[in-house]
Design a protein around this motif. Structure first.
Motif, PDB file in Angstrom:
ATOM      1  N   UNK A   1      11.045  31.883  -0.455  1.00 47.38           N
ATOM      2  CA  UNK A   1       9.912  32.532   0.213  1.00 47.38           C
ATOM      3  C   UNK A   1       9.193  31.598   1.184  1.00 47.38           C
ATOM      4  N   UNK A   2       8.966  30.361   0.771  1.00 48.36           N
ATOM      5  CA  UNK A   2       8.293  29.410   1.660  1.00 48.36           C
ATOM      6  C   UNK A   2       9.284  28.659   2.554  1.00 48.36           C
ATOM      7  N   UNK A   3      10.561  28.710   2.228  1.00 51.81           N
ATOM      8  CA  UNK A   3      11.617  28.068   3.027  1.00 51.81           C
ATOM      9  C   UNK A   3      11.316  26.583   3.278  1.00 51.81           C
ATOM     10  N   UNK A   4      11.000  25.867   2.216  1.00 52.45           N
ATOM     11  CA  UNK A   4      10.658  24.456   2.335  1.00 52.45           C
ATOM     12  C   UNK A   4      11.777  23.526   1.897  1.00 52.45           C
ATOM     13  N   UNK A   5      12.929  24.085   1.575  1.00 50.24           N
ATOM     14  CA  UNK A   5      14.035  23.226   1.168  1.00 50.24           C
ATOM     15  C   UNK A   5      14.482  22.362   2.334  1.00 50.24           C
ATOM     16  N   UNK A   6      14.758  21.085   2.044  1.00 46.62           N
ATOM     17  CA  UNK A   6      15.152  20.106   3.064  1.00 46.62           C
ATOM     18  C   UNK A   6      14.107  19.991   4.169  1.00 46.62           C
ATOM     19  N   UNK A   7      12.838  20.119   3.786  1.00 44.71           N
ATOM     20  CA  UNK A   7      11.718  20.013   4.716  1.00 44.71           C
ATOM     21  C   UNK A   7      10.735  18.995   4.156  1.00 44.71           C
TER      22      UNK A   7
ATOM     23  N   UNK B   1      14.993  18.049  -6.533  1.00 41.93           N
ATOM     24  CA  UNK B   1      15.113  19.505  -6.565  1.00 41.93           C
ATOM     25  C   UNK B   1      15.376  20.119  -5.198  1.00 41.93           C
ATOM     26  N   UNK B   2      14.685  19.647  -4.182  1.00 39.39           N
ATOM     27  CA  UNK B   2      14.622  20.393  -2.926  1.00 39.39           C
ATOM     28  C   UNK B   2      15.286  19.713  -1.728  1.00 39.39           C
ATOM     29  N   UNK B   3      15.690  18.452  -1.839  1.00 38.37           N
ATOM     30  CA  UNK B   3      16.248  17.760  -0.675  1.00 38.37           C
ATOM     31  C   UNK B   3      17.690  17.362  -0.969  1.00 38.37           C
ATOM     32  N   UNK B   4      18.602  17.831  -0.124  1.00 40.74           N
ATOM     33  CA  UNK B   4      20.025  17.533  -0.284  1.00 40.74           C
ATOM     34  C   UNK B   4      20.351  16.167   0.311  1.00 40.74           C
ATOM     35  N   UNK B   5      21.545  15.686  -0.029  1.00 39.20           N
ATOM     36  CA  UNK B   5      21.982  14.390   0.489  1.00 39.20           C
ATOM     37  C   UNK B   5      22.174  14.412   2.001  1.00 39.20           C
TER      38      UNK B   5
ATOM     39  N   UNK C   1      -3.598  26.687 -17.550  1.00 42.97           N
ATOM     40  CA  UNK C   1      -3.096  27.226 -18.808  1.00 42.97           C
ATOM     41  C   UNK C   1      -1.753  27.919 -18.653  1.00 42.97           C
ATOM     42  N   UNK C   2      -1.556  28.596 -17.520  1.00 41.61           N
ATOM     43  CA  UNK C   2      -0.342  29.392 -17.324  1.00 41.61           C
ATOM     44  C   UNK C   2       0.243  29.092 -15.945  1.00 41.61           C
ATOM     45  N   UNK C   3       1.561  29.026 -15.888  1.00 42.63           N
ATOM     46  CA  UNK C   3       2.258  28.904 -14.605  1.00 42.63           C
ATOM     47  C   UNK C   3       3.610  29.574 -14.711  1.00 42.63           C
ATOM     48  N   UNK C   4       4.240  29.774 -13.574  1.00 37.20           N
ATOM     49  CA  UNK C   4       5.492  30.512 -13.551  1.00 37.20           C
ATOM     50  C   UNK C   4       6.691  29.758 -14.077  1.00 37.20           C
ATOM     51  N   UNK C   5       6.575  28.451 -14.244  1.00 38.58           N
ATOM     52  CA  UNK C   5       7.702  27.668 -14.724  1.00 38.58           C
ATOM     53  C   UNK C   5       8.562  27.129 -13.591  1.00 38.58           C
ATOM     54  N   UNK C   6       9.581  26.387 -13.939  1.00 39.59           N
ATOM     55  CA  UNK C   6      10.417  25.704 -12.961  1.00 39.59           C
ATOM     56  C   UNK C   6      11.196  26.681 -12.092  1.00 39.59           C
ATOM     57  N   UNK C   7      11.783  27.709 -12.686  1.00 39.17           N
ATOM     58  CA  UNK C   7      12.619  28.647 -11.923  1.00 39.17           C
ATOM     59  C   UNK C   7      11.780  29.390 -10.894  1.00 39.17           C
ATOM     60  N   UNK C   8      10.614  29.894 -11.313  1.00 37.74           N
ATOM     61  CA  UNK C   8       9.749  30.626 -10.391  1.00 37.74           C
ATOM     62  C   UNK C   8       9.273  29.726  -9.257  1.00 37.74           C
TER      63      UNK C   8
ATOM     64  N   UNK D   1      10.799  27.093  -8.098  1.00 37.55           N
ATOM     65  CA  UNK D   1      11.938  26.778  -7.231  1.00 37.55           C
ATOM     66  C   UNK D   1      12.233  27.939  -6.281  1.00 37.55           C
ATOM     67  N   UNK D   2      12.219  29.157  -6.811  1.00 36.79           N
ATOM     68  CA  UNK D   2      12.476  30.329  -5.962  1.00 36.79           C
ATOM     69  C   UNK D   2      11.373  30.498  -4.925  1.00 36.79           C
TER      70      UNK D   2
END
Length: 311
Positions: A149-155, A231-235, A134-141, A143-144
């Motif tokens: 916090x989890x440091x999963x970008x490019x992982x 969203x999370x993986x760069x070129x 029913x409820x979630x933090x949304x895209x921005x939350x 992504x942050x």
């Protein structure tokens, strides 16, 4: 013994019930409708398959056909000309297999815990899981949380961890487990089995239709994943691109080249298989899933009623 023989006779009698003429006509009408509906559903796929093997010139002049008017493999050569396709296939297949396995482990574990009658916190756990629907933090939350916090970008784990559990699938699996007689688990507990043993050796073997259905849902989710790559993986980390996202990028490049003047790209606009390429990407993307479905069909048909038992 007499009661069992009577039941068998009744069962045999039901199997040999004679059909009336109206019943035969009705069954024939149903079979005819299902056959026509199946053909109608199959025609678009055959059009896509035939067009993917058609030369771009013939496709532009004659349109889409089930049988190629001029056979050509140019579209598939363009798909596989990039050396990144095999790597993207490996990433997609790997994330689908690993992700589906761990998703089913978490889903079955949580669903079984909520289906055990003497588990005091099962109502709280169900409410907590349902609340996330029913409820979630949304895209921005999200992504942050994922990047800061989890440091999963490019992982590569970013393609797995966020999709490990799905609240809807957990509740469906719980309802399927609720339809299993509690006497089976009680008998096993009398023999000294714990909950993990009961889940692995009793509940899961008789829940294969539900597990196959939910597992197919998870597999399709992982196989069609592209948004997390965006969203999370760069070129600079393109080795983690999934097949869907890589094909999407190649398709954009092909469309861009097709919209440019012929002199700008050094090609005749008719030689660039833009339309055939689109058809070829569809076949490449959905091929493995189509091959997987026949092996799960007998379980999937039985599991269509998963979640229909009120829990």
């Amino acid at each position: 013994m007499a009661k069992k023989e009577k039941q068998m006779k009744q069962y045999d009698a039901k199997k040999h019930i004679k059909m009336t003429g109206s019943d035969r006509v009705m069954n024939g009408g149903f079979y005819l409708f299902i056959t026509l509906f199946s053909i109608i559903c199959l025609i678009p796929f055959l059009l896509v398959l035939g067009s993917s093997f058609t030369a771009e010139r013939a496709l532009t002049q004659n349109g889409y056909n089930i049988w190629p008017s001029e056979f050509s493999l140019d579209a598939y050569k363009l798909v596989f000309v990039s050396g990144d396709i095999p790597q993207a296939y490996l990433i997609t297949v790997g994330t689908t297999i690993v992700g589906t396995f761990f998703s089913m482990v978490f889903t079955c574990g949580a669903a079984y815990a909520m289906s055990v009658k003497n588990f005091k916190s099962r109502g709280v756990l169900a409410l907590f899981i349902y609340f996330t629907m029913l409820f979630n933090g949304g895209l921005v939350a999200n992504y942050l949380l994922t990047t800061k916090f989890l440091h999963l970008q490019n992982n590569i784990l970013v393609l797995l961890l966020p999709s490990f559990c799905n609240a809807w699938n957990i509740l469906l699996m719980r309802n399927f487990f609720n339809g299993i007689p509690a006497s089976l688990a009680e008998s096993a507990k009398i023999d000294g089995a714990n909950d993990i043993t009961i889940l692995i050796k009793i509940i899961i073997p008789i829940s294969l239709p539900g597990i196959a259905t939910i597992g197919l849902f998870y597999a399709l989710t992982y196989w069609n994943e592209w948004y997390k790559c965006l969203l999370y993986i760069d070129s600079s980390h393109s080795q983690y691109y999934t097949l869907q996202y890589l094909i999407q990028q190649i398709l954009r490049q092909v469309n861009y080249a097709a919209n440019q003047p012929a002199e700008a790209v050094g090609l005749n606009s008719l030689t660039l298989p833009t339309y055939a390429y689109r058809m070829a990407t569809i076949i490449v993307a959905i091929g493995p899933i189509i091959l997987l479905y026949p092996f799960l069909q007998k379980y999937f048909v039985q599991g269509l009623t998963v979640g229909s038992v009120k829990g």
